[in-house]
Design an enzyme around this catalytic site. Sequence first.
Site, short mmCIF file in Angstrom:
data_model
loop_
_atom_site.label_atom_id
_atom_site.label_comp_id
_atom_site.label_asym_id
_atom_site.label_seq_id
_atom_site.Cartn_x
_atom_site.Cartn_y
_atom_site.Cartn_z
N LYS A 5 0.86 -1.18 0.00
CA LYS A 5 0.00 0.00 0.00
C LYS A 5 0.90 1.23 0.00
CE LYS A 5 -3.69 2.34 2.56
NZ LYS A 5 -4.57 2.29 3.75
N ARG B 203 -10.66 9.61 1.49
CA ARG B 203 -10.54 10.27 2.79
C ARG B 203 -11.65 11.30 2.99
NH1 ARG B 203 -3.89 10.50 2.53
NH2 ARG B 203 -3.62 8.27 2.96
N LYS C 109 -2.00 -1.54 -3.86
CA LYS C 109 -2.85 -0.36 -3.86
C LYS C 109 -1.98 0.88 -4.00
CE LYS C 109 -6.22 2.07 -0.92
NZ LYS C 109 -6.88 2.11 0.39
N SER D 168 -10.06 5.33 -5.20
CA SER D 168 -11.01 6.42 -5.35
C SER D 168 -10.54 7.50 -6.33
CB SER D 168 -11.31 7.06 -4.00
OG SER D 168 -10.12 7.57 -3.40
N TYR E 223 -14.69 0.75 -7.30
CA TYR E 223 -15.96 1.47 -7.20
C TYR E 223 -16.79 1.31 -8.47
CZ TYR E 223 -13.51 3.38 -3.22
OH TYR E 223 -12.81 3.49 -2.05
#
Length: 332
Positions: A196, A206, A255, A281, A320
């Site tokens: 990550k 966030r 990620k 995101s 998403y």
Amino acid sequence: MFPLHRGRRLRVNESIRSLVRETILSPSDFMFPMFIAEGENIKVAIPSMPGIFRRSIDLTVEEVKELFALGIRAVNIYVKVSEDLKDNTGKEAWNKYGLMQQAIRAIKTACPEMIVMPDVALDPYSIYGHDGIIANGDVENDSTNDALVKMAVSHAEAGADFVAPSDMMDGRVLRLREGLDKSGFHNVGIMSYSAKYASAFYGPFRDALDSAPREADVVIPKDKKTYQMDYANRIEAVKEALWDVEEGADMVMVKPGIAYLDIVREVKNAVNVPVTVFHVSGEYAMIKAAAERGWLDNDKIMMEQLMCIKRAGASLISTYFAKEAAVILNQK
């Protein structure tokens, strides 16, 4: 005689192309990240992520049923907790009646076959917005691991199929495996966020959880670079993934996604467990913003990026776009 090899023979029409296609996407390749809010009948849009919402548990359950009907078999869940529940210990994270625990129970009751992978990190519960406990001006590794074990066990008690540690503390996979086994949860898996990176692509996430580092009355790190990885590094990602596998991780994660496909392939070649990729995101938001302006075709770019992530070596893609992509795939 020239040319002897004509690659175009295998591209003449879609029927031929489909016969030799090396990578195939299906809805079961996707995991859908979900944001959960307190209350009932709550659905709050996240402005920086068009089409994504924070939902109360009742509406989350209805969404999960729709996802399962589309062929999606896993959800990765995150909670937005009230400010008055946040402190530096993160103790709300292992409250058996907490929002996360309630959500896990509700989802597994309504849709038992949906695989639920709750996030394991303290940032949603921290008054400082960090993934662990602040001590002496930094995120303290070992005491944070102790807290993460309590959190993971509470998730398992609520019915989680996997726990998903995203904190990037050293040694936490071993501690989680030991804690789960000691509590009798030998079959609860660990999907570790192994590689990550400290990335700017997380901004909209966030916003969704209000989990960015914030101003404080004590000295704290201004960002998460003391525990998340330097995006200049490649070999380190392989090392972290191998360590996590040695400690008992059932799956590892890279990620972000698209900007890190070289890392995905490196990790895939190095480990003998499934590799998950988080299409994050910021990557989602960029496509949505460009599509809204007519600069890109949302559906074509979405499907191309998801295909490229799988081609690079992903066994599972947390995205998403999961629902949108599943709808398109089910129409074929």
